[in-house]
Design a protein around this motif. Structure first.
Motif, PDB file in Angstrom:
ATOM      1  N   MET A 195      11.972  44.907  56.955  1.00 28.21           N
ATOM      2  CA  MET A 195      11.291  45.403  55.745  1.00 28.21           C
ATOM      3  C   MET A 195      10.443  44.320  55.162  1.00 28.21           C
ATOM      4  O   MET A 195      10.754  43.314  55.051  1.00 28.21           O
ATOM      5  CB  MET A 195      12.491  45.844  54.706  1.00 28.21           C
ATOM      6  N   LEU A 196       9.156  44.888  54.706  1.00 31.40           N
ATOM      7  CA  LEU A 196       8.537  44.006  54.099  1.00 31.40           C
ATOM      8  C   LEU A 196       8.650  43.484  52.847  1.00 31.40           C
ATOM      9  O   LEU A 196       9.240  44.467  51.826  1.00 31.40           O
ATOM     10  CB  LEU A 196       6.949  44.506  54.084  1.00 31.40           C
ATOM     11  N   PRO A 197       8.406  42.386  52.280  1.00 29.58           N
ATOM     12  CA  PRO A 197       8.842  41.840  50.996  1.00 29.58           C
ATOM     13  C   PRO A 197       7.945  42.782  49.855  1.00 29.58           C
ATOM     14  O   PRO A 197       6.877  43.241  49.957  1.00 29.58           O
ATOM     15  CB  PRO A 197       8.200  40.256  50.746  1.00 29.58           C
ATOM     16  N   GLN A 198       8.487  42.968  48.815  1.00 28.24           N
ATOM     17  CA  GLN A 198       8.236  43.913  47.653  1.00 28.24           C
ATOM     18  C   GLN A 198       8.351  42.898  46.411  1.00 28.24           C
ATOM     19  O   GLN A 198       8.788  42.132  46.241  1.00 28.24           O
ATOM     20  CB  GLN A 198       9.199  45.088  47.547  1.00 28.24           C
ATOM     21  N   VAL A 199       7.102  43.209  45.446  1.00 30.28           N
ATOM     22  CA  VAL A 199       7.166  42.641  44.236  1.00 30.28           C
ATOM     23  C   VAL A 199       8.214  42.777  43.384  1.00 30.28           C
ATOM     24  O   VAL A 199       8.581  43.978  43.230  1.00 30.28           O
ATOM     25  CB  VAL A 199       5.727  43.044  43.480  1.00 30.28           C
ATOM     26  N   LYS A 200       8.990  41.725  43.079  1.00 34.36           N
ATOM     27  CA  LYS A 200      10.109  41.979  42.230  1.00 34.36           C
ATOM     28  C   LYS A 200       9.798  41.734  40.772  1.00 34.36           C
ATOM     29  O   LYS A 200      10.128  42.612  39.784  1.00 34.36           O
ATOM     30  CB  LYS A 200      11.164  40.881  42.536  1.00 34.36           C
ATOM     31  N   SER A 201       8.831  40.908  40.417  1.00 33.32           N
ATOM     32  CA  SER A 201       8.369  40.596  39.272  1.00 33.32           C
ATOM     33  C   SER A 201       6.946  39.886  39.249  1.00 33.32           C
ATOM     34  O   SER A 201       6.569  39.648  40.291  1.00 33.32           O
ATOM     35  CB  SER A 201       9.166  39.995  38.453  1.00 33.32           C
ATOM     36  N   PHE A 202       6.068  39.875  38.233  1.00 31.20           N
ATOM     37  CA  PHE A 202       5.099  39.285  38.083  1.00 31.20           C
ATOM     38  C   PHE A 202       4.754  38.853  36.939  1.00 31.20           C
ATOM     39  O   PHE A 202       5.055  39.450  35.690  1.00 31.20           O
ATOM     40  CB  PHE A 202       3.831  40.272  38.438  1.00 31.20           C
ATOM     41  N   ILE A 203       3.885  37.774  36.668  1.00 26.74           N
ATOM     42  CA  ILE A 203       3.544  37.238  35.277  1.00 26.74           C
ATOM     43  C   ILE A 203       2.019  37.062  35.201  1.00 26.74           C
ATOM     44  O   ILE A 203       1.487  36.492  36.088  1.00 26.74           O
ATOM     45  CB  ILE A 203       4.014  35.999  34.712  1.00 26.74           C
ATOM     46  N   ALA A 204       1.524  37.732  34.302  1.00 27.97           N
ATOM     47  CA  ALA A 204      -0.212  37.538  34.139  1.00 27.97           C
ATOM     48  C   ALA A 204      -0.370  36.103  33.292  1.00 27.97           C
ATOM     49  O   ALA A 204       0.620  35.818  32.471  1.00 27.97           O
ATOM     50  CB  ALA A 204      -0.655  38.809  33.245  1.00 27.97           C
ATOM     51  N   GLN A 205      -1.236  35.478  33.956  1.00 34.23           N
ATOM     52  CA  GLN A 205      -1.936  34.050  33.038  1.00 34.23           C
ATOM     53  C   GLN A 205      -0.435  33.373  33.076  1.00 34.23           C
ATOM     54  O   GLN A 205      -0.096  32.547  32.008  1.00 34.23           O
ATOM     55  CB  GLN A 205      -2.191  34.403  31.707  1.00 34.23           C
ATOM     56  N   PRO A 206       0.331  33.074  34.302  1.00 34.33           N
ATOM     57  CA  PRO A 206       1.324  31.822  34.122  1.00 34.33           C
ATOM     58  C   PRO A 206       0.881  30.434  33.899  1.00 34.33           C
ATOM     59  O   PRO A 206      -0.025  30.167  33.880  1.00 34.33           O
ATOM     60  CB  PRO A 206       2.080  32.361  35.567  1.00 34.33           C
ATOM     61  N   ILE A 207       2.011  29.752  33.918  1.00 30.00           N
ATOM     62  CA  ILE A 207       1.844  28.367  33.811  1.00 30.00           C
ATOM     63  C   ILE A 207       1.033  27.897  34.996  1.00 30.00           C
ATOM     64  O   ILE A 207       1.703  28.202  36.055  1.00 30.00           O
ATOM     65  CB  ILE A 207       2.904  27.599  33.596  1.00 30.00           C
ATOM     66  N   GLY A 208      -0.104  27.167  34.912  1.00 30.08           N
ATOM     67  CA  GLY A 208      -0.686  27.001  36.340  1.00 30.08           C
ATOM     68  C   GLY A 208      -0.244  25.549  36.974  1.00 30.08           C
ATOM     69  O   GLY A 208       0.899  24.874  36.493  1.00 30.08           O
ATOM     70  N   PHE A 209      -1.251  25.050  37.359  1.00 21.58           N
ATOM     71  CA  PHE A 209      -1.118  23.710  38.204  1.00 21.58           C
ATOM     72  C   PHE A 209      -2.550  22.911  38.163  1.00 21.58           C
ATOM     73  O   PHE A 209      -3.372  23.453  37.697  1.00 21.58           O
ATOM     74  CB  PHE A 209      -0.487  23.919  39.614  1.00 21.58           C
ATOM     75  N   THR A 210      -2.571  21.814  38.731  1.00 18.41           N
ATOM     76  CA  THR A 210      -3.789  20.990  38.913  1.00 18.41           C
ATOM     77  C   THR A 210      -4.186  21.008  40.361  1.00 18.41           C
ATOM     78  O   THR A 210      -3.276  20.919  41.268  1.00 18.41           O
ATOM     79  CB  THR A 210      -3.577  19.673  38.196  1.00 18.41           C
ATOM     80  N   TYR A 211      -5.596  21.048  40.609  1.00 18.59           N
ATOM     81  CA  TYR A 211      -6.217  20.545  41.865  1.00 18.59           C
ATOM     82  C   TYR A 211      -7.326  19.623  41.574  1.00 18.59           C
ATOM     83  O   TYR A 211      -7.643  19.272  40.479  1.00 18.59           O
ATOM     84  CB  TYR A 211      -6.667  22.006  42.225  1.00 18.59           C
TER      85      TYR A 211
END
Length: 142
Positions: free
Chosen positions: A1-17
């Motif tokens: 079975m393919l993974p399915q989206v359990k939850s999502f967050i718009a504009q989450p805490i990000g990271f640095t690059y």
């Protein structure tokens, strides 16, 4: 079975690059958690912007930073979103994104869509014959 989206967050805490010796903050458009608890980030941009060399360099640096943190970063453009029926489905979901009420009717509709994929309006009409119009209206105006 393919993974399915359990939850999502718009504009989450990000990271640095880092790029060109400078560290920059980055906030992706979405954080996705699938049913296997795998976390991924999504960046949404117009396709025309993704063709610019500066964008390509920055996105590659962001992707590498995400990978070092153990996450995948994917790019989505209108070329993927604006395909029928995907765009219409997103518009429908967005309309009800802030709707907090929950009831058995919603569970029934969700189960119907989930078990009868691909879903059609005709299947919905046949399924809903077991629920009267008055029941739907009474629930809607509670």
């Amino acid at each position: 079975m393919l993974p399915q989206v359990k939850s999502f967050i718009a504009q989450p805490i990000g990271f640095t690059y880092s790029i060109h010796g400078k560290t920059n903050p980055y906030t992706p458009d979405f954080k996705i958690i699938n049913n296997n608890q795998k976390v991924a980030f999504i960046e949404v941009k117009p396709h025309s912007k993704t063709l610019h060399p500066e964008f390509v360099q920055k996105f590659q640096a962001k992707k590498e930073a995400a990978c070092q943190l153990g996450f995948e970063l994917s790019l989505v453009t209108e070329l993927q979103i604006r395909k029928y029926p995907v765009l219409n489905n997103f518009k429908l979901l967005h309309r009800y994104a802030g709707f907090q009420s929950h009831c058995e009717l919603y569970d029934s509709v969700y189960d119907l869509v989930k078990t009868h994929s691909p879903f059609s309006c005709m299947k919905f009409v046949l399924y809903m014959k077991s629920v009267s119009v008055l029941e739907l209206l009474a629930h809607w105006f509670r």
